[in-house]
Design a protein around this motif. Sequence first.
Motif, PDB file in Angstrom:
ATOM      1  N   THR A   1      21.597  -9.332  17.966  1.00 52.99           N
ATOM      2  CA  THR A   1      22.682  -9.322  17.765  1.00 52.99           C
ATOM      3  C   THR A   1      22.796  -8.373  16.834  1.00 52.99           C
ATOM      4  O   THR A   1      22.421  -8.138  16.266  1.00 52.99           O
ATOM      5  CB  THR A   1      23.678 -10.567  17.589  1.00 52.99           C
ATOM      6  N   MET A   2      24.196  -7.938  16.460  1.00 60.01           N
ATOM      7  CA  MET A   2      24.436  -7.555  15.318  1.00 60.01           C
ATOM      8  C   MET A   2      25.277  -8.097  14.498  1.00 60.01           C
ATOM      9  O   MET A   2      26.254  -9.149  15.033  1.00 60.01           O
ATOM     10  CB  MET A   2      25.357  -6.712  15.486  1.00 60.01           C
ATOM     11  N   GLU A   3      24.917  -8.605  13.291  1.00 57.55           N
ATOM     12  CA  GLU A   3      25.499  -8.953  12.081  1.00 57.55           C
ATOM     13  C   GLU A   3      25.890  -7.883  10.835  1.00 57.55           C
ATOM     14  O   GLU A   3      25.945  -7.584  10.167  1.00 57.55           O
ATOM     15  CB  GLU A   3      24.774 -10.035  11.098  1.00 57.55           C
ATOM     16  N   GLY A   4      27.071  -7.118  10.996  1.00 50.54           N
ATOM     17  CA  GLY A   4      27.772  -6.213  10.476  1.00 50.54           C
ATOM     18  C   GLY A   4      27.088  -5.160  10.751  1.00 50.54           C
ATOM     19  O   GLY A   4      27.078  -4.490  11.611  1.00 50.54           O
ATOM     20  N   SER A   5      26.435  -4.281   9.608  1.00 57.01           N
ATOM     21  CA  SER A   5      25.734  -3.392  10.439  1.00 57.01           C
ATOM     22  C   SER A   5      24.320  -3.396   9.614  1.00 57.01           C
ATOM     23  O   SER A   5      23.967  -3.083  10.515  1.00 57.01           O
ATOM     24  CB  SER A   5      25.575  -2.627   8.705  1.00 57.01           C
ATOM     25  N   TYR A   6      24.055  -4.630  10.198  1.00 58.72           N
ATOM     26  CA  TYR A   6      22.527  -5.261   9.819  1.00 58.72           C
ATOM     27  C   TYR A   6      22.095  -5.940  12.041  1.00 58.72           C
ATOM     28  O   TYR A   6      22.880  -6.170  12.768  1.00 58.72           O
ATOM     29  CB  TYR A   6      22.148  -6.779   9.801  1.00 58.72           C
ATOM     30  N   LEU A   7      20.533  -5.089  12.441  1.00 53.91           N
ATOM     31  CA  LEU A   7      20.516  -5.796  13.716  1.00 53.91           C
ATOM     32  C   LEU A   7      19.271  -6.687  13.252  1.00 53.91           C
ATOM     33  O   LEU A   7      18.702  -6.484  12.281  1.00 53.91           O
ATOM     34  CB  LEU A   7      19.760  -4.235  14.315  1.00 53.91           C
ATOM     35  N   THR A   8      19.965  -7.925  14.591  1.00 56.33           N
ATOM     36  CA  THR A   8      19.222  -8.741  14.239  1.00 56.33           C
ATOM     37  C   THR A   8      17.764  -9.374  15.863  1.00 56.33           C
ATOM     38  O   THR A   8      18.454  -8.942  16.542  1.00 56.33           O
ATOM     39  CB  THR A   8      19.669 -10.318  13.488  1.00 56.33           C
ATOM     40  N   GLY A   9      16.719  -9.560  15.256  1.00 58.07           N
ATOM     41  CA  GLY A   9      16.312 -10.072  16.733  1.00 58.07           C
ATOM     42  C   GLY A   9      14.810 -10.115  16.237  1.00 58.07           C
ATOM     43  O   GLY A   9      14.510 -11.288  15.011  1.00 58.07           O
ATOM     44  N   TRP A  10      13.747 -10.208  16.823  1.00 57.71           N
ATOM     45  CA  TRP A  10      12.160 -11.021  16.392  1.00 57.71           C
ATOM     46  C   TRP A  10      10.923  -9.746  17.590  1.00 57.71           C
ATOM     47  O   TRP A  10      11.905  -9.101  18.310  1.00 57.71           O
ATOM     48  CB  TRP A  10      11.954 -12.271  16.550  1.00 57.71           C
ATOM     49  N   ALA A  11      10.510  -9.285  16.892  1.00 59.04           N
ATOM     50  CA  ALA A  11       9.350  -8.558  17.789  1.00 59.04           C
ATOM     51  C   ALA A  11       7.923  -9.930  16.947  1.00 59.04           C
ATOM     52  O   ALA A  11       8.027  -9.587  15.368  1.00 59.04           O
ATOM     53  CB  ALA A  11       9.030  -7.495  17.547  1.00 59.04           C
ATOM     54  N   THR A  12       6.862  -9.088  17.450  1.00 53.84           N
ATOM     55  CA  THR A  12       5.701  -9.536  17.498  1.00 53.84           C
ATOM     56  C   THR A  12       4.171  -8.837  18.484  1.00 53.84           C
ATOM     57  O   THR A  12       4.438  -8.853  19.929  1.00 53.84           O
ATOM     58  CB  THR A  12       4.723 -11.185  17.250  1.00 53.84           C
ATOM     59  N   SER A  13       3.014  -8.571  17.886  1.00 52.88           N
ATOM     60  CA  SER A  13       2.337  -8.380  18.685  1.00 52.88           C
ATOM     61  C   SER A  13       1.253  -8.890  19.913  1.00 52.88           C
ATOM     62  O   SER A  13       0.839 -10.159  19.100  1.00 52.88           O
ATOM     63  CB  SER A  13       0.588  -7.396  17.917  1.00 52.88           C
ATOM     64  N   VAL A  14       1.258  -9.169  20.561  1.00 55.40           N
ATOM     65  CA  VAL A  14      -0.116  -9.916  21.286  1.00 55.40           C
ATOM     66  C   VAL A  14      -1.355  -9.645  21.786  1.00 55.40           C
ATOM     67  O   VAL A  14      -1.263  -7.927  22.678  1.00 55.40           O
ATOM     68  CB  VAL A  14       0.564 -10.273  22.403  1.00 55.40           C
ATOM     69  N   PRO A  15      -2.280 -10.110  21.243  1.00 58.42           N
ATOM     70  CA  PRO A  15      -3.079 -10.655  20.552  1.00 58.42           C
ATOM     71  C   PRO A  15      -2.180 -10.933  18.091  1.00 58.42           C
ATOM     72  O   PRO A  15      -2.132  -9.440  18.291  1.00 58.42           O
ATOM     73  CB  PRO A  15      -4.300 -11.048  19.712  1.00 58.42           C
ATOM     74  N   ASP A  16      -1.759 -11.371  17.402  1.00 61.79           N
ATOM     75  CA  ASP A  16      -0.636 -11.648  16.653  1.00 61.79           C
ATOM     76  C   ASP A  16      -1.925 -10.813  15.408  1.00 61.79           C
ATOM     77  O   ASP A  16      -2.976 -11.357  15.703  1.00 61.79           O
ATOM     78  CB  ASP A  16      -0.594 -12.775  16.253  1.00 61.79           C
TER      79      ASP A  16
END
Length: 605
Positions: free
Chosen positions: A9-24
Amino acid sequence: MAIRGHVDTMEGSYLTGWATSVPDTGNCAITVTDQEGKLLAKGRASRHRPDLAALGLGRTTFGYRIAVPLSEEPRLLRVLGNGEELIGSPVAVGPGLFDGLFSLEGDQLVGWVSERAPAKQAPFITVRNQAGQEVARGQSVFEAQPADPLFAPARFRLTLDADCFGAGEMLLEVAANGQNIGRTSCNLALRAHLETITPTRMVGWVLSPDVPKRIFALDVYRNGILEETDHCDLERTDVQAHFPDSPTPGFDISLDPLQQAADQPVSLTLRFAGGKRDLFDGPYLLAGRPAAVAALQRAAHLAHAGLPGIGTGERALLTAALQEFLAKMRAQDGLVLDRQPAPLPAPGGGKRVAIVMPIYRGVEVTQACIESVLAHRQAETDLLVLINDASPDEAMAPMLAGYAGLPNVVLLENGDNLGFVGSVNRGLALVKGSDVLLLNSDTVMFAGGLDELLRVAAADPAIGTVTAMSSNATIFSYPSAELREAALADISWPELAALALAENAGLCADVPTGHGFCMLIKAEVMARIGALDEAFGRGYGEENDFCARAAALGYRNVAAGGVIVEHKESISFGNERASLVAQNQPPAECALPRIYPADHGFRGP
């Protein structure tokens, strides 16, 4: 190397989420570009987020919150992790797009909202329930001195309307300037008692254990006219002994003497101030002895008026019953009747019908049923309630989750298996005030069927339930109860359904009972009778009992000759069917003895 991630989502001007490579192998590089590939922002997915533990990746430090420039022009942002576009990308930004976060604190919805554009004016917040009725509203307000200029949301604290109390499970949709920003639910308890009710005085008490300090106000309607509004703020030491945090929940409301003849009954309705829901099992009909005797005499006159449907037998039985009741009334001061037809307009929510579908087994047949409903309902006005009754099929929950975000589709999930009756009752509690179609999940609806059921129901105020014809539904089976066919040699079920609608539109026949595989119930009937009887356990026979109670109030149970619905039957119950029928047939016979075995003589319209 694969990338797993999501734009949340967005929090004001901030874009939020998650990401990781596989394998980590470490934190992902996050880049944000416009549609032409111009770099707008960058960062790393390295923030700690406790909720990411649910992914089971061994660590929780792969969240991101990256500031991006906002503008007055709408545009799309592409979000990439190590160069790969993440799920949820691209993200639309610009004026009129909002994000928010909120929670319930008692009867108040508290939260924030931010716009995906340079903030100019705080939005107006509205809250609607599953029926589309507005239950809270208010203006959000910007903070005077925000701690972070890049996250300066507007805050709001809205008090839910009194009609939210005692309404059971309620699903709430929150909107900013009309745009949905999220959903939540509430189930606010209500305790209330009406001790005295006369044409000129009402005494009782109202409180909520969930919000014990809230003081409710009541509207009193007499003969459909608002006569008085008063607060429940009188001290009640007897009630306080059980609810010590609610010392003043009482009311004692007096009305002026009524200027009408003594032989006329009086209608009384109590609602929360400004509310739409009848309280205390109302509306009430009050009749003193003169009014009760006069009404009985008028009914006796009708028995001899040669009205259609009143033959010699009906006239004799009606006269005998009226004479017996008249003798009883002459010995009493009068009578008080609850759950009477409403003298006031029913609450409007824009819902034409609520389709309640309990679900247990059979992923493929259930999906076919849902798709058939979605194809033939009106998405703007017809609410579909899917109830996952703790299905043992592993693929069921993910399949149903795919429908949860569709307009006017609600997904309920039972923590434990409640059976057909318990699941239906949960759905009925959610859609009070709407006409309801009970629909088995092993059915297939065809074009025009839902519309025709509603047309038949509306054709006569006396009609209480309408059941479709089917390929496999006991007395509603085509070509007959003894000849139930999975397929016909000369015509398909969709073709037969279209032919039946063309030839039999508007036709119906009275039947001794409805059938819950596809049975429409009017809202008025639900209001007067209530839910299905849970004494029938997991199911079978409960619709017979319900229809018997409807018939006892004078409502007609009919079959719609123009509607055919394919029914595979017994998908949910499987091998339990025979034992459930044996268990529930005796109480069903007591409720409606003429159905067994006489119903099998019915041949349809």
